[in-house]
Design an enzyme around this catalytic site. Structure first.
Site, PDB file in Angstrom:
ATOM      1  CG  MET A 148      -1.942  -1.175   1.116  1.00  0.00           C
ATOM      2  SD  MET A 148      -3.487  -0.881   1.959  1.00  0.00           S
ATOM      3  CE  MET A 148      -2.952  -0.691   3.639  1.00  0.00           C
ATOM      4  N   GLY A 194      10.695  -3.095   5.739  1.00  0.00           N
ATOM      5  CA  GLY A 194       9.957  -4.359   5.627  1.00  0.00           C
ATOM      6  C   GLY A 194       9.599  -4.648   4.176  1.00  0.00           C
ATOM      7  CG  HIS A 195       6.834  -2.114   2.144  1.00  0.00           C
ATOM      8  ND1 HIS A 195       6.681  -0.929   2.837  1.00  0.00           N
ATOM      9  CD2 HIS A 195       5.634  -2.725   2.195  1.00  0.00           C
ATOM     10  CE1 HIS A 195       5.438  -0.835   3.273  1.00  0.00           C
ATOM     11  NE2 HIS A 195       4.781  -1.912   2.906  1.00  0.00           N
ATOM     12  CB  SER A 230       3.656  -0.896  10.508  1.00  0.00           C
ATOM     13  OG  SER A 230       2.416  -0.358  10.087  1.00  0.00           O
TER      14      SER A 230
END
Ligand code: AMP
Length: 260
Positions: free
Chosen positions: A7, A13-14, A162
């Site tokens: 998103m 993390g991505h 996040s």
């Protein structure tokens, strides 16, 4: 060809998913789409962080071949009326607390798979229920790709990365590592022989009480394969927590895997 669905508001993390994809595929596509269909009416769709310019730079730096960032109108033209729904696995955890969420996730992920035709798609274990639901959907509907799970990337203090972390107030951010501390304490308890779900959940709630700016959404122990609640901790289980920091309206989820 690989697809890494996100998103946007990319973080480390991505990037770990992108790096895993980069190693195993000739072409890597990243999608960045804040999917309105997976947000409830009282959720944070409007406030969800967005920074496409930065996402583009990070993708370029990570060797991404294509960044796909459609508009909501492109994804959901007037008259859109087809949905993909996985039953059972979506009954508990975030499925119970976010009605319609996984229907939105499965529908958009199916569309992204159809648009991109990847051989592999990369998903983070941070969203363990999402990963299980998407893997089940791919199996059940004979989708011709492999789902590749990737481990949760954490900040130095344990907080799972996040996009929503950026919205925490400084006070909330200081308390947020309690989520992983609680999960780690629970895992240790199981490793030292505790099998009672009540005892493990109590231990988690005790640690989470330190984070008094957060309100517990759920603390659950489920079987890792089908996300069903267990009455005793045995086999491969997932301990999953959702905490809502009401000051900033930021809901954090995290989980840890235990084997007993
Ligand atoms: P999101 O943009 O939050 O929807 O996440 C896109 C993908 O990145 C999902 O498969 C997530 O599970 C994964 N992801 C998000 N945060 C992390 C993290 N901290 N570690 C590993 N994967 C992550």
């Amino acid at each position: 060809m690989a697809l890494v669905p996100t998103m946007g508001a990319l973080h480390e993390g991505h990037l770990s998913l992108i790096r895993a994809a980069r190693v195993e595929n000739d072409v890597v596509v990243v999608s960045a789409f804040v999917n309105p269909m997976q947000f409830g009416p009282r959720e944070d769709l409007e406030r969800y962080p967005r920074d496409l310019g930065r996402d583009r730079r990070l993708c370029e730096g990570a060797g991404v071949d294509l960044l796909f960032s459609p508009t909501a109108e492109e994804m959901y033209p007037r008259g859109f009326s087809t949905w993909v729904e996985v039953e059972g696995l979506t009954d508990g955890l975030c499925g119970r607390h976010r009605p319609g969420h996984f229907r939105g996730v499965c529908t958009v992920v199916t569309k992204l798979f159809n648009i991109c035709s990847p051989d592999r798609a990369y998903f983070g274990e941070k969203d363990a229920q999402q990963l299980a639901v998407v893997a089940r959907m791919v199996r059940d509907l004979d989708m011709r790709l492999a789902i590749v799970p990737c481990p949760t990337v954490r900040e130095a203090d344990g907080l799972a990365m996040s996009s929503r972390n950026a919205r925490l107030t400084p006070e909330e951010r200081a308390q947020a590592p309690s989520v992983y501390r609680a999960l780690s304490a629970a895992k240790k308890l199981v490793e030292t022989g505790e099998r009672s779900v009540v005892a493990v959940r109590d231990a988690i709630r005790t640690v989470l009480a330190e984070a008094d700016l957060g309100e517990i959404d759920y603390v659950e122990i489920v079987r890792a394969d089908d996300m069903a609640q267990v009455s005793v901790v045995e086999g491969s289980c997932l301990i999953a927590v959702a905490v809502n920091f009401g000051g900033s309206g930021t809901r954090l989820i995290d989980n840890i895997r235990v084997s007993a």
